[in-house]
Design a protein around this motif. Structure first.
Motif, PDB file in Angstrom:
ATOM      1  N   SER A 112     -35.157  73.441 106.680  1.00 12.95           N
ATOM      2  CA  SER A 112     -35.091  74.804 106.045  1.00 12.95           C
ATOM      3  C   SER A 112     -36.331  74.961 105.296  1.00 12.95           C
ATOM      4  O   SER A 112     -37.109  74.183 104.769  1.00 12.95           O
ATOM      5  CB  SER A 112     -34.063  74.622 104.855  1.00 12.95           C
ATOM      6  OG  SER A 112     -34.077  75.804 104.010  1.00 12.95           O
ATOM      7  N   GLU A 113     -36.637  76.203 105.328  1.00 15.51           N
ATOM      8  CA  GLU A 113     -38.081  76.508 104.541  1.00 15.51           C
ATOM      9  C   GLU A 113     -37.860  76.755 103.198  1.00 15.51           C
ATOM     10  O   GLU A 113     -38.786  77.147 102.154  1.00 15.51           O
ATOM     11  CB  GLU A 113     -38.719  77.864 105.356  1.00 15.51           C
ATOM     12  CG  GLU A 113     -39.094  77.651 106.637  1.00 15.51           C
ATOM     13  CD  GLU A 113     -39.903  78.869 107.107  1.00 15.51           C
ATOM     14  OE1 GLU A 113     -39.535  79.953 106.534  1.00 15.51           O
ATOM     15  OE2 GLU A 113     -40.700  78.744 108.270  1.00 15.51           O
ATOM     16  N   TYR A 114     -36.653  76.886 102.896  1.00 16.59           N
ATOM     17  CA  TYR A 114     -36.084  77.205 101.426  1.00 16.59           C
ATOM     18  C   TYR A 114     -36.691  76.289 100.467  1.00 16.59           C
ATOM     19  O   TYR A 114     -36.763  74.980 100.500  1.00 16.59           O
ATOM     20  CB  TYR A 114     -34.460  77.104 101.255  1.00 16.59           C
ATOM     21  CG  TYR A 114     -34.129  77.747 100.067  1.00 16.59           C
ATOM     22  CD1 TYR A 114     -33.860  79.102  99.936  1.00 16.59           C
ATOM     23  CD2 TYR A 114     -33.815  76.937  98.837  1.00 16.59           C
ATOM     24  CE1 TYR A 114     -33.383  79.707  98.558  1.00 16.59           C
ATOM     25  CE2 TYR A 114     -33.366  77.570  97.760  1.00 16.59           C
ATOM     26  CZ  TYR A 114     -33.172  78.807  97.483  1.00 16.59           C
ATOM     27  OH  TYR A 114     -32.770  79.250  96.333  1.00 16.59           O
ATOM     28  N   GLU A 140     -34.848  67.832 104.267  1.00 16.08           N
ATOM     29  CA  GLU A 140     -34.522  67.591 105.651  1.00 16.08           C
ATOM     30  C   GLU A 140     -33.439  66.814 106.224  1.00 16.08           C
ATOM     31  O   GLU A 140     -33.341  65.817 105.441  1.00 16.08           O
ATOM     32  CB  GLU A 140     -35.950  67.177 106.576  1.00 16.08           C
ATOM     33  CG  GLU A 140     -37.206  67.831 106.046  1.00 16.08           C
ATOM     34  CD  GLU A 140     -37.259  69.194 107.171  1.00 16.08           C
ATOM     35  OE1 GLU A 140     -36.886  69.044 108.007  1.00 16.08           O
ATOM     36  OE2 GLU A 140     -37.685  70.139 106.300  1.00 16.08           O
ATOM     37  N   TYR A 180     -36.153  82.967 104.745  1.00 17.66           N
ATOM     38  CA  TYR A 180     -36.684  81.339 104.856  1.00 17.66           C
ATOM     39  C   TYR A 180     -35.764  81.173 106.514  1.00 17.66           C
ATOM     40  O   TYR A 180     -34.618  81.221 106.549  1.00 17.66           O
ATOM     41  CB  TYR A 180     -35.834  80.677 104.023  1.00 17.66           C
ATOM     42  CG  TYR A 180     -36.297  80.904 102.488  1.00 17.66           C
ATOM     43  CD1 TYR A 180     -37.559  80.591 102.090  1.00 17.66           C
ATOM     44  CD2 TYR A 180     -35.449  81.700 101.577  1.00 17.66           C
ATOM     45  CE1 TYR A 180     -38.114  80.862 100.888  1.00 17.66           C
ATOM     46  CE2 TYR A 180     -35.957  81.920 100.462  1.00 17.66           C
ATOM     47  CZ  TYR A 180     -37.328  81.451  99.840  1.00 17.66           C
ATOM     48  OH  TYR A 180     -37.753  82.037  98.684  1.00 17.66           O
ATOM     49  N   GLU A 181     -36.409  80.332 107.385  1.00 20.31           N
ATOM     50  CA  GLU A 181     -36.013  80.167 108.592  1.00 20.31           C
ATOM     51  C   GLU A 181     -35.273  78.612 108.431  1.00 20.31           C
ATOM     52  O   GLU A 181     -35.929  77.664 107.611  1.00 20.31           O
ATOM     53  CB  GLU A 181     -37.153  79.911 109.732  1.00 20.31           C
ATOM     54  CG  GLU A 181     -38.070  81.335 109.775  1.00 20.31           C
ATOM     55  CD  GLU A 181     -37.247  82.371 110.522  1.00 20.31           C
ATOM     56  OE1 GLU A 181     -36.285  81.896 111.217  1.00 20.31           O
ATOM     57  OE2 GLU A 181     -37.328  83.402 110.255  1.00 20.31           O
TER      58      GLU A 181
END
Length: 317
Positions: free
Chosen positions: A215-217, A222, A250-251
């Motif tokens: 997550s990019e958040y 991870e 966020y991706e």
């Protein structure tokens, strides 16, 4: 005592978003606007699953039996673990066999200024001999919430918090309006887990919502594939998701829902409870929900009856 609150919302206006579910993040944001800061910090929300307001009956695995008119328009008793997934099974196996199942997997479409939205109702034509020429079916949304801190102070949420939520995009234009149809609390510790109590048995795990691996958040962890999963030959199907917070997108990298893996853990009952409460990154927004079942239990029980009918028809020729 581990309590969840099941919620059934009625879709009142066109919905602009995904056609088959509403993300837990969207539901969380809608509820968070109506509660205090302490509740927002502890609130955990599942994905919302679309449910057709149709006639139906309890599947064989359910603790109850029989059926009811407009079965999908209200929550049903929950006494066993399997009961939790009555409306969360994408196949909606409770639907009456007399209903057009294929039609219930699609929404009518409306276009609003270039936006394709999904209608809250579906209209069906009826045979000429029927009293009415058409009938209307309404869509509902099933989700559940719980307190992520383990406290019981937040749950249940008041009806006025859940009634009138607006979900999806273009809410300022009147889209995504819902009303509260039904709600009930369920104590997970009080349910019957008889089908999972054989610790020597073999079990498999079905992902009900995607499991987040990346997550990019900011601050998100991870995740690797859990050690107690046994993927099938061919590996795991993955997909990209998005988490939206205000204007930020966020991706996410996820293991896609709908997949089945083997279970290699030591305690199936406790694992099953964890699956309801969800595991992994962004579990508070609906990701990481799964269901556990014995390996000898057919995920598509209709196959046996169809095969028997074909065999019978073939033998009669």
């Amino acid at each position: 005592m581990t309590v969840i609150q099941q919620v059934l919302l009625e879709l009142e206006s066109d919905y602009y978003g995904r056609p088959y579910h509403i993300s837990g993040n969207a539901l969380y944001r809608a509820i968070a606007r109506r509660v205090d800061a302490a509740t927002r910090r502890s609130l955990v929300v599942s994905h919302g699953v679309f449910v057709p307001g149709e006639h139906g009956g309890y599947p064989a695995e359910h603790s109850q039996s029989g059926g009811a008119p407009y079965f999908g328009t209200g929550l049903r008793p929950v006494e066993s673990y399997e009961d939790l997934f009555l409306f969360r099974d994408a196949a909606q196996r409770w639907l009456s066999a007399s209903r057009p199942r294929d039609a219930h997997n699609t929404h009518h479409l409306h276009v609003h200024g270039g936006r394709v939205a999904f209608s809250p109702t579906v209209r069906f034509g009826l045979p000429r001999e029927s009293r009415n020429s058409k009938r209307t079916m309404t869509w509902y949304v099933h989700c559940y919430v719980h307190d992520g801190t383990g406290s019981s102070d937040v749950i249940p949420l008041d009806d006025d918090v859940l009634d009138g939520l607006r979900l999806g995009g273009a809410r300022n234009y009147g889209l995504g309006e819902t009303s509260l149809k039904d709600t009930q609390t369920v104590d997970l510790d009080a349910l019957d887990y008889a089908t999972l109590e054989d610790t020597e048995g073999s079990f498999e795990l079905e992902l009900v919502s995607p499991y987040v691996t990346g997550s990019e958040y900011p601050g998100a962890d991870e995740q690797s594939v859990p050690w107690w999963w046994t993927p099938r030959p061919g590996g795991l199907r993955r997909r990209e998701e998005r988490l939206i917070e205000d204007s930020d997108v966020y991706e996410l990298e996820t293991i896609d829902h709908g997949q089945v893996v083997g279970y290699g853990g030591p305690n199936p009952v406790e694992t099953a409870k964890s699956g309801v409460l969800r595991v992994g990154t962004h579990s508070r927004f609906g990701f990481g929900e799964f269901r556990l079942r014995p390996v000898n239990e057919d995920r598509v029980p209709e196959r046996a009856s169809i095969a028997a009918a074909r065999e019978s028809a073939g033998g009669g020729e």
